[in-house]
Design a protein around this motif. Sequence first.
Motif, PDB file in Angstrom:
ATOM      1  N   PRO A   1     -39.704 -33.606  -1.827  1.00 39.73           N
ATOM      2  CA  PRO A   1     -39.365 -34.951  -2.269  1.00 39.73           C
ATOM      3  C   PRO A   1     -38.700 -35.617  -1.076  1.00 39.73           C
ATOM      4  CG  PRO A   1     -37.657 -33.446  -2.986  1.00 39.73           C
ATOM      5  CD  PRO A   1     -38.713 -32.607  -2.298  1.00 39.73           C
ATOM      6  N   ASP A   2     -38.555 -36.927  -1.129  1.00 36.33           N
ATOM      7  CA  ASP A   2     -38.049 -37.609   0.057  1.00 36.33           C
ATOM      8  C   ASP A   2     -37.321 -38.871  -0.369  1.00 36.33           C
ATOM      9  OD1 ASP A   2     -37.727 -38.035   2.738  1.00 36.33           O
ATOM     10  OD2 ASP A   2     -39.807 -38.543   3.158  1.00 36.33           O
ATOM     11  N   HIS A   3     -36.356 -39.258   0.430  1.00 35.77           N
ATOM     12  CA  HIS A   3     -35.653 -40.533   0.215  1.00 35.77           C
ATOM     13  C   HIS A   3     -35.299 -40.772  -1.250  1.00 35.77           C
ATOM     14  CE1 HIS A   3     -37.484 -42.154   4.209  1.00 35.77           C
ATOM     15  NE2 HIS A   3     -36.903 -40.977   4.330  1.00 35.77           N
ATOM     16  N   GLY A   4     -34.451 -39.918  -1.769  1.00 38.03           N
ATOM     17  CA  GLY A   4     -33.961 -40.120  -3.133  1.00 38.03           C
ATOM     18  C   GLY A   4     -32.975 -41.279  -3.169  1.00 38.03           C
TER      19      GLY A   4
ATOM     20  N   GLY B   1     -45.093 -42.104   1.238  1.00 36.72           N
ATOM     21  CA  GLY B   1     -44.192 -43.254   1.276  1.00 36.72           C
ATOM     22  C   GLY B   1     -44.444 -44.128   2.481  1.00 36.72           C
TER      23      GLY B   1
ATOM     24  N   ARG C   1     -43.091 -39.148  -1.461  1.00 38.82           N
ATOM     25  CA  ARG C   1     -42.226 -40.198  -1.985  1.00 38.82           C
ATOM     26  C   ARG C   1     -43.057 -41.456  -2.172  1.00 38.82           C
ATOM     27  NH1 ARG C   1     -40.837 -43.809   2.282  1.00 38.82           N
ATOM     28  NH2 ARG C   1     -41.157 -42.809   4.304  1.00 38.82           N
TER      29      ARG C   1
ATOM     30  N   ARG D   1     -32.846 -36.889  -4.871  1.00 34.74           N
ATOM     31  CA  ARG D   1     -34.021 -36.066  -4.533  1.00 34.74           C
ATOM     32  C   ARG D   1     -34.327 -35.056  -5.632  1.00 34.74           C
ATOM     33  NH1 ARG D   1     -33.263 -33.493   1.101  1.00 34.74           N
ATOM     34  NH2 ARG D   1     -31.057 -33.633   0.572  1.00 34.74           N
TER      35      ARG D   1
ATOM     36  N   HIS E   1     -40.111 -41.708  -7.451  1.00 35.98           N
ATOM     37  CA  HIS E   1     -41.236 -40.984  -6.857  1.00 35.98           C
ATOM     38  C   HIS E   1     -42.592 -41.227  -7.542  1.00 35.98           C
ATOM     39  CE1 HIS E   1     -38.245 -39.165  -4.361  1.00 35.98           C
ATOM     40  NE2 HIS E   1     -39.090 -38.306  -3.823  1.00 35.98           N
TER      41      HIS E   1
ATOM     42  N   HIS F   1     -44.897 -35.253   2.418  1.00 36.78           N
ATOM     43  CA  HIS F   1     -43.690 -35.957   1.949  1.00 36.78           C
ATOM     44  C   HIS F   1     -44.147 -36.802   0.771  1.00 36.78           C
ATOM     45  CE1 HIS F   1     -41.559 -36.060   6.173  1.00 36.78           C
ATOM     46  NE2 HIS F   1     -41.699 -34.845   5.698  1.00 36.78           N
TER      47      HIS F   1
ATOM     48  N   GLY G   1     -36.443 -36.767  -7.941  1.00 40.00           N
ATOM     49  CA  GLY G   1     -37.805 -36.891  -7.402  1.00 40.00           C
ATOM     50  C   GLY G   1     -38.559 -35.578  -7.533  1.00 40.00           C
TER      51      GLY G   1
ATOM     52  N   GLU H   1     -37.753 -48.264  -1.422  1.00 36.90           N
ATOM     53  CA  GLU H   1     -38.072 -46.896  -1.862  1.00 36.90           C
ATOM     54  C   GLU H   1     -37.934 -46.847  -3.379  1.00 36.90           C
ATOM     55  OE1 GLU H   1     -38.614 -44.462   0.573  1.00 36.90           O
ATOM     56  OE2 GLU H   1     -37.547 -45.213   2.342  1.00 36.90           O
TER      57      GLU H   1
END
Length: 397
Positions: free
Chosen positions: A354-357, A280, A307, A379, A323, A305, A382, A320
């Motif tokens: 997973p990241d930044h849902g 990401g 994302r 998340r 995913h 990570h 994701g 963002e």
Amino acid sequence: MMLQGWRWYGPNDPVSLDDIRQAGATDVVTALHQVPIGEAWTRSAVEERKNLIEHSQPGRSPLTWSVVESIPVPDDVKRMGGKATRSIEAWIASMEAIAAAGIKIICYNFMPVVDWCRTDLEWELPNGAKAMRFDQDRFAAFDLHILQRPEAPAEYSEAARLRAKQVYSEMTQADIDVLITNIASALPGSTTDPLTIPQFRDRLQQYRGINSAVLRQRLSEFLARIAPVAEQLGVMLTLHPDDPPRPLFGLPRIASSAEDYQALFDAVPSKANGICLCTGSLGVRTENDLPAMAKRFAPRIGFAHLRATKREADGLSFFESDHLDGDVDMIAVLKALLAENRTRSPENQIVFRPDHGHRMLDDLADTKRTNPGYTAIGRLRGLAELRGAIRAIEHAG
Ligand code: DNO
């Protein structure tokens, strides 16, 4: 099989350990967030957290604390490098406490003054969910009109300055306060201190004369101290990329591209010197070819990570995305990571999370307390998408 991780902020996280189990993750990523930046973590505090994660609910599906994200690198290390003796010794003591508990992956970053940076935490998507966003004009409005950094006007084009002025003129005091909180007050999980505007200006002053060559040198000095110890302990140090991957506030950033990481590995070849592949963060920069980076640096990837971000028309703003639906070719990245994993022993498999849902479904309720980007449901979506993709790739052989 790649190890499915999940960032947990500790006992005060509104997301519970059972939530993590139900999302299907097995590996917990956390830190002793309660310990002030620069203070050494004790073995007993690490043990206590490990017990909480791994043994507090007998009979439940097992969870393992496998990654520490992050041991913050104190500001003086970034400014003074090897001369910041006390801070480096405390960092090493924390690493030893972690290794004593059997945790072998540490994530850290080397971003001066501000860790990850967003202008909006609750930007509404067309489906009604909320995403985080970096809006370049709002960022410039902060830099030029709120922080009023003296060098800033010369660093933006005239058109950019005009847009920032327009954006600023439309902001209410409440909007300004939110923007200050988002940028200067350190988002959850940040490794930099929350700052007021005067403190922010002061901090920037302390970085006068620190250009990217100097900052690179500071990072090498830091690694020259910590990498030999990490190697002995069997710990992998994974440097998280800059987010966003470009200089902010006239400060250098040196973990933004393949060239940056190559320079880092050339300077400190130790096998403990690794990367946290954050697709990401790196994906915000057009020239970063993530599948190529995943292949090129494969043996150095300890943690990922996974994302995705989507760049907007101006090339600098981004949000963002889901995913699998950002600018990054996630399937190609997964294929590269899975190929690397096949060459590794079971205890050295790459951990990803997973990241930044998005904030979505029940997490949208006003009464729901959530950490920006770290909702359970967003998340979970994701992770489920990534897991499905991994299974499909593995099945196809
Ligand atoms: C944000 C995170 C960062 C990251 C640190 C790594 O969501 O990716 O806070 O943990 O920069 O040291």
